[in-house]
Design an enzyme around this catalytic site. Structure first.
Site, PDB file in Angstrom:
ATOM      1  N   GLY A 154       0.824  -1.194   0.000  1.00  0.00           N
ATOM      2  CA  GLY A 154       0.000   0.000   0.000  1.00  0.00           C
ATOM      3  C   GLY A 154       0.863   1.250   0.000  1.00  0.00           C
ATOM      4  O   GLY A 154       2.069   1.205   0.225  1.00  0.00           O
ATOM      5  N   CYS A 155       0.230   2.393  -0.259  1.00  0.00           N
ATOM      6  CA  CYS A 155       0.984   3.648  -0.346  1.00  0.00           C
ATOM      7  C   CYS A 155       1.499   4.096   1.023  1.00  0.00           C
ATOM      8  O   CYS A 155       2.671   4.493   1.156  1.00  0.00           O
ATOM      9  CB  CYS A 155       0.135   4.732  -0.990  1.00  0.00           C
ATOM     10  N   TYR A 156       0.660   4.026   2.048  1.00  0.00           N
ATOM     11  CA  TYR A 156       1.123   4.382   3.391  1.00  0.00           C
ATOM     12  C   TYR A 156       2.254   3.463   3.857  1.00  0.00           C
ATOM     13  O   TYR A 156       3.280   3.945   4.358  1.00  0.00           O
ATOM     14  CB  TYR A 156      -0.031   4.323   4.386  1.00  0.00           C
ATOM     15  N   ALA A 159       5.703   4.346   2.055  1.00  0.00           N
ATOM     16  CA  ALA A 159       6.378   5.530   2.590  1.00  0.00           C
ATOM     17  C   ALA A 159       6.883   5.280   4.002  1.00  0.00           C
ATOM     18  O   ALA A 159       8.001   5.693   4.359  1.00  0.00           O
ATOM     19  CB  ALA A 159       5.421   6.723   2.570  1.00  0.00           C
TER      20      ALA A 159
END
Length: 352
Positions: A154-156, A159
């Protein structure tokens, strides 16, 4: 695979933001040929009906999802679907010889009980899940190159994990001390019509959501535990920002060695990511902004140490739809095919 061989690829779930990023990236990739777009609610429509600005880029019609049709046409399949759908078709695609990259959460967990606790569903694909590789190339490049099934992060988590990884891998922080304060652009919520995503609701406002129970928490903890060599917990709080694209993740963690200084962290992070072309560790005192990463596959990292509190502070910025989603999937495919992992991916967006 020979370097000049063109690979036939398909996208299931092409109508969403993840799908349209993939269409654009595949079109610009020198060794990929987009031959199939699949979706149920939009089946029968030209893709250009959904995205008129791409009418000159593809004339494909979105088709009903049929595994046999997909396998006949495609060597590689991207599943850009809501959680709970990929695991219903991935095993059959693999049986038919396709490589599969799943952009949902379905194959991000080796422990299916963790998945079911957070996402629900009746999983009967334990053997398939056991061979899935977590698609974060900076950490699992050697596994990805031999994979047939990749669960793209996922994007979270992308990062946050890239910010935390050197600290966890080298045992530099006190276990369970990590706090992640993350902020996302509205496109991370998808293309559905939702009241809280309306301009009148979201503009000029910042809000936290999923406090203490966001579904990305166990994903971050699972990979973090693998890196640390022990079970860890993190405190993760996401926020919705009044911008279209981007993730900014600020990570705080208590250091085991209070004698470290900022320049030490810069050296450690630079060495850790020395073979990672999509991660840029910034000079001491420079901290990233989401606009720097927008429309690129880059992750920018800035580091600091607060000697007053003995905490490391790491700030990570990515484009949630590229390094946090479609771009990372292409990066994984490049590795799976034995190509340079930068192939066909944008290094720089347009600024400002």
């Amino acid at each position: 695979m020979g370097e000049l061989e063109t690979i036939r690829v398909g996208i299931v779930g092409a109508s969403g933001y993840g799908g349209v990023q993939l269409v654009r990236l595949i079109r610009d990739h020198p060794q990929l040929d987009l031959v199939y777009l699949g979706g149920d609610s939009s089946a029968g429509k030209p893709f250009s009906d959904l995205y008129p600005h791409l009418s000159h880029a593809t004339d494909l019609i979105i088709e009903s999802v049929d595994v046999d049709t997909i396998a006949d046409r495609c060597q590689v399949v991207f599943l850009s679907l809501p959680n709970g759908l990929a695991y219903q078709m991935a095993p059959r695609l693999l049986e038919k010889g396709c490589k599969v990259l799943d952009l949902s959460a379905d194959y991000r967990f080796s422990n299916l009980e963790t998945y079911k606790n957070w996402y629900g569903g009746d999983r009967a694909d334990a053997e398939t899940a056991a061979v899935a590789v977590y698609g974060l190339p900076e950490l699992y490049r050697d596994r990805i190159k031999d994979a047939q099934l990749v669960g793209c992060p996922g994007c979270y988590p992308t990062a946050s994990i890239l910010a935390l990884a050197p600290l966890l891998k080298q045992g530099m922080i006190v276990p369970n001390s990590a706090i992640i304060d993350a902020k996302s652009g509205i496109s991370g919520a998808g293309r559905q019509a939702k009241t809280n995503l309306l301009l009148a609701e979201a503009d000029n406002s910042v809000c936290a959501y999923g406090v203490a129970r966001h579904r990305h928490t166990p994903e971050i903890e699972s990979i973090g535990s693998d890196l640390a060599g022990q079970d860890i917990l993190v405190q993760f709080t996401p926020h919705l920002m009044p911008m279209v694209r981007g993730i900014l993740s600020t990570v705080y963690a208590t250091l085991r060695d209070p004698g470290l200084v900022r320049e030490d962290l810069v050296t450690i992070y630079t060495a850790f990511y020395r073979n990672s072309p999509w991660v840029r560790v910034l000079p001491a005192g420079v901290f990233p902004q989401t606009k720097w990463a927008m429309n690129s596959n880059m992750c920018y990292l800035g580091v600091e140490i607060d000697q007053r509190t003995d905490r490391a502070i790491v700030i990570s910025a990515i484009d949630n739809l590229l390094k946090g989603q479609a771009g990372q999937a292409i990066q994984c495919l490049n590795i799976m095919m034995g190509w340079d992992e930068t192939l066909g991916l944008p290094e720089l967006g347009f600024y400002p």
